[in-house]
Design an enzyme around this catalytic site. Structure first.
Site, PDB file in Angstrom:
ATOM      1  N   ASN A 209     -21.601 -51.589  12.598  1.00  0.00           N
ATOM      2  CA  ASN A 209     -20.830 -52.027  13.777  1.00  0.00           C
ATOM      3  C   ASN A 209     -19.407 -51.496  13.665  1.00  0.00           C
ATOM      4  OD1 ASN A 209     -19.112 -54.097  12.392  1.00  0.00           O
ATOM      5  ND2 ASN A 209     -21.143 -54.936  11.954  1.00  0.00           N
ATOM      6  N   ASP A 278     -26.889 -58.626  11.550  1.00  0.00           N
ATOM      7  CA  ASP A 278     -27.856 -59.724  11.582  1.00  0.00           C
ATOM      8  C   ASP A 278     -29.244 -59.273  11.124  1.00  0.00           C
ATOM      9  OD1 ASP A 278     -26.132 -61.736  12.388  1.00  0.00           O
ATOM     10  OD2 ASP A 278     -26.223 -61.079  14.481  1.00  0.00           O
ATOM     11  N   LYS A 288     -34.584 -37.951   5.032  1.00  0.00           N
ATOM     12  CA  LYS A 288     -34.094 -37.900   6.410  1.00  0.00           C
ATOM     13  C   LYS A 288     -35.301 -37.777   7.357  1.00  0.00           C
ATOM     14  CE  LYS A 288     -31.028 -35.287   9.390  1.00  0.00           C
ATOM     15  NZ  LYS A 288     -30.409 -34.001   9.614  1.00  0.00           N
TER      16      LYS A 288
HETATM   17  O1  PMT Z   1     -12.614 -55.539  10.884  1.00  0.00           O
HETATM   18  P1  PMT Z   1     -11.745 -55.581  12.142  1.00  0.00           P
HETATM   19  O2  PMT Z   1     -11.865 -54.319  12.958  1.00  0.00           O
HETATM   20  O3  PMT Z   1     -10.310 -55.934  11.827  1.00  0.00           O
HETATM   21  O4  PMT Z   1     -12.307 -56.731  13.069  1.00  0.00           O
HETATM   22  C1  PMT Z   1     -12.253 -58.044  12.606  1.00  0.00           C
HETATM   23  C2  PMT Z   1     -13.460 -58.868  13.081  1.00  0.00           C
HETATM   24  C3  PMT Z   1     -13.482 -58.912  14.605  1.00  0.00           C
HETATM   25  C4  PMT Z   1     -14.757 -58.265  12.556  1.00  0.00           C
HETATM   26  C5  PMT Z   1     -13.268 -60.306  12.489  1.00  0.00           C
HETATM   27  O5  PMT Z   1     -12.073 -60.860  12.977  1.00  0.00           O
HETATM   28  C6  PMT Z   1     -14.416 -61.217  12.851  1.00  0.00           C
HETATM   29  O6  PMT Z   1     -14.454 -61.831  13.911  1.00  0.00           O
HETATM   30  N1  PMT Z   1     -15.444 -61.329  11.940  1.00  0.00           N
HETATM   31  C7  PMT Z   1     -16.675 -62.095  12.189  1.00  0.00           C
HETATM   32  C8  PMT Z   1     -17.622 -61.268  13.010  1.00  0.00           C
HETATM   33  C9  PMT Z   1     -18.790 -62.044  13.605  1.00  0.00           C
HETATM   34  O7  PMT Z   1     -18.999 -62.025  14.773  1.00  0.00           O
HETATM   35  O8  PMT Z   1     -19.437 -62.760  12.826  1.00  0.00           O
HETATM   36  P2  PMT Z   1     -20.772 -63.614  13.255  1.00  0.00           P
HETATM   37  O9  PMT Z   1     -20.560 -64.409  14.481  1.00  0.00           O
HETATM   38  O10 PMT Z   1     -21.921 -62.672  13.216  1.00  0.00           O
HETATM   39  O11 PMT Z   1     -20.841 -64.554  12.035  1.00  0.00           O
HETATM   40  C10 PMT Z   1     -20.164 -65.808  11.923  1.00  0.00           C
HETATM   41  C11 PMT Z   1     -19.741 -65.995  10.493  1.00  0.00           C
HETATM   42  O12 PMT Z   1     -20.871 -65.907   9.631  1.00  0.00           O
HETATM   43  C12 PMT Z   1     -18.762 -64.956   9.987  1.00  0.00           C
HETATM   44  O13 PMT Z   1     -17.872 -65.601   9.122  1.00  0.00           O
HETATM   45  C13 PMT Z   1     -19.636 -63.966   9.227  1.00  0.00           C
HETATM   46  O14 PMT Z   1     -18.917 -63.314   8.180  1.00  0.00           O
HETATM   47  C14 PMT Z   1     -20.709 -64.876   8.679  1.00  0.00           C
HETATM   48  N2  PMT Z   1     -22.024 -64.215   8.506  1.00  0.00           N
HETATM   49  C15 PMT Z   1     -22.684 -63.707   9.571  1.00  0.00           C
HETATM   50  C16 PMT Z   1     -23.934 -63.147   9.410  1.00  0.00           C
HETATM   51  C17 PMT Z   1     -24.505 -63.112   8.112  1.00  0.00           C
HETATM   52  N3  PMT Z   1     -25.693 -62.564   7.906  1.00  0.00           N
HETATM   53  N4  PMT Z   1     -23.827 -63.607   7.076  1.00  0.00           N
HETATM   54  C18 PMT Z   1     -22.620 -64.171   7.260  1.00  0.00           C
HETATM   55  O15 PMT Z   1     -21.977 -64.628   6.301  1.00  0.00           O
END
Ligand code: PMT
Length: 402
Positions: A209, A278, A288
């Protein structure tokens, strides 16, 4: 930083780098820092006090016996109530004076009479820097708790190339602001994840991403500035390496989980900034994949949820999540915080936050939503760390809370 303007005493010693001190003073004033300049006689050979006076907006002092100070105690008066003393440039001779407690002019005397932190940006010919005598003084200063910023490697005024250039004013301003941050996480251990993950499809291709890692790196830096020992588990980014943390580079979500689990023991605070994929690709090809006319179908399986995994551990650290949403930020973020059982979640809009330098954050906790105004990510990261420190302290009082 707190609302009260910080006060800095900027000491300038004799060296070609003195001309950069003018720009340093200008940038510090622009950031709202109250700057009082003191120059040595040698510094006045390189740049005029009038320039520094105009840029700092205050009289510049050069003489121990200056009778403009009412009490006649300039060497004591100048460091009362200041948040730090910054010597830039710091000549080899001045490093010697600092290391040996010499007090034979205004600047060296007030350095000895101060109780606030002392920072110095060495600048000198590369041979002078590497000389054993200078290195002895440098080692002594580090032992005495003086923060040395630089020097840098590069072409010098004399035409030689090597270590000894003064750090650029912008870099010094960043380091000064970092030093001013309250040590609200002193002696705590913080683990941060940052950046995207990369889920391989074949030997070269993968699913990832647009996360740049900027926010996660800023959070790691802010935690370090607040006095914490920091470990940063980072997915693939193009950012310069972080010297303020132990960095564990990873690629996939599974690798990120493994690295987090290896590092998690004794961690007090876990901050999950990473944009973790995810799904991962089942059975990625080692070679490849060759292009042909057929539709290629990839089978995806869900990745482990790292933060959920850590939250559910016995004796879990204080966990902070992030959420990037493209709509309904308040509703979706609070739902995510509750679903993941997190005491704090920082939410941002995808279009505002992913890959950008500035952003806006809303912090969600049991008390509600706390919006933080648009600012550079480093500024937001410092505000987030201040909020975490408050909640963490409260959590220590009643650890049964989530
Ligand atoms: O890196 P930058 O360009 O500066 O951008 C920063 C950012 C936008 C990526 C950051 O500020 C941010 O929002 N990070 C979280 C991204 C996200 O949408 O996460 P999520 O909604 O998929 O997950 C929620 C939380 O669970 C997050 O803390 C994530 O780290 C965690 N997670 C998610 C999926 C997974 N499999 N394991 C996790 O630990």
């Amino acid at each position: 930083m707190s609302d009260k303007p910080k006060r800095l005493l900027l000491g300038i010693t004799g060296g070609v780098g003195a001309y950069k001190a003018a720009e340093l003073a200008r940038l510090l004033v622009k950031r709202g820092i109250d700057v009082q300049v003191v120059m040595t006689q040698a510094a006045c050979q390189f740049i005029g006090p009038a320039t520094l006076q105009a840029l700092s907006g205050k009289p510049v002092f050069t003489d121990l016996w200056d009778n403009r100070i009412d009490t006649g105690m300039a060497h004591i008066e100048f460091t009362r109530g200041v948040d730090g003393v910054m010597i830039a440039p710091a000549s080899a001779d001045f490093l010697f004076k600092l290391a040996h407690g010499v007090a034979d002019d205004l600047l060296s005397t007030l350095c000895l009479a101060r109780s606030c932190p002392l920072l110095a940006a060495p600048a000198m010919n590369q041979q002078m820097w590497s000389n054993a005598a200078t290195q002895r003084n440098v080692a002594q200063l580090r032992r005495d708790g003086v923060t040395l910023l630089g020097p840098d490697y590069g072409v010098q005024a004399c035409g030689e190339i090597g270590m000894g250039r003064m750090l650029e004013p912008e870099a010094l301003v960043e380091r000064i602001e970092a030093a001013f941050q309250p040590k609200v996480l002193k002696d705590l251990s913080v683990l941060v994840t940052a950046g995207p993950t990369f889920e391989a499809i074949d030997a070269v291709r993968g699913i990832t991403n647009r996360s740049s890692g900027k926010m996660g790196f800023a959070v790691a830096r802010a935690a370090h500035e607040a006095g914490a020992r920091v470990t940063l588990v980072a997915g693939p980014t193009c950012l310069p390496p972080l010297s303020d943390a132990t960095v564990l580079p990873v690629e996939s979500a599974q690798q990120m989980l493994d690295a987090v689990e290896r590092a998690i023991d004794d961690v007090d605070i876990f901050i999950s900034v990473a944009a973790v994929a995810d799904y991962y690709v089942l059975n990625p090809s080692e070679q490849k994949i060759k292009k042909d006319a057929h539709i290629l179908t990839l089978e995806l399986a869900p990745n482990p949820d790292i933060v959920a995994n850590i939250v559910s551990r016995p004796n879990a650290p204080f966990c902070v999540g992030f959420a990037a949403e493209s709509e309904n930020l308040y509703e979706f973020a609070e739902l995510k915080r509750r679903r993941k059982n997190l005491p704090l979640l920082a939410a941002n809009l995808v279009q505002d936050a992913v890959g950008t330098d500035d952003s806006e954050l809303v912090l969600f906790d049991d008390e509600g939503a706390h919006p933080l105004a648009r600012a550079p990510k480093q500024v937001l990261a410092r505000q987030l760390i201040a909020h975490i420190a408050k909640l963490f302290a409260a959590h220590q009082q009643s650890p049964s809370a989530p």
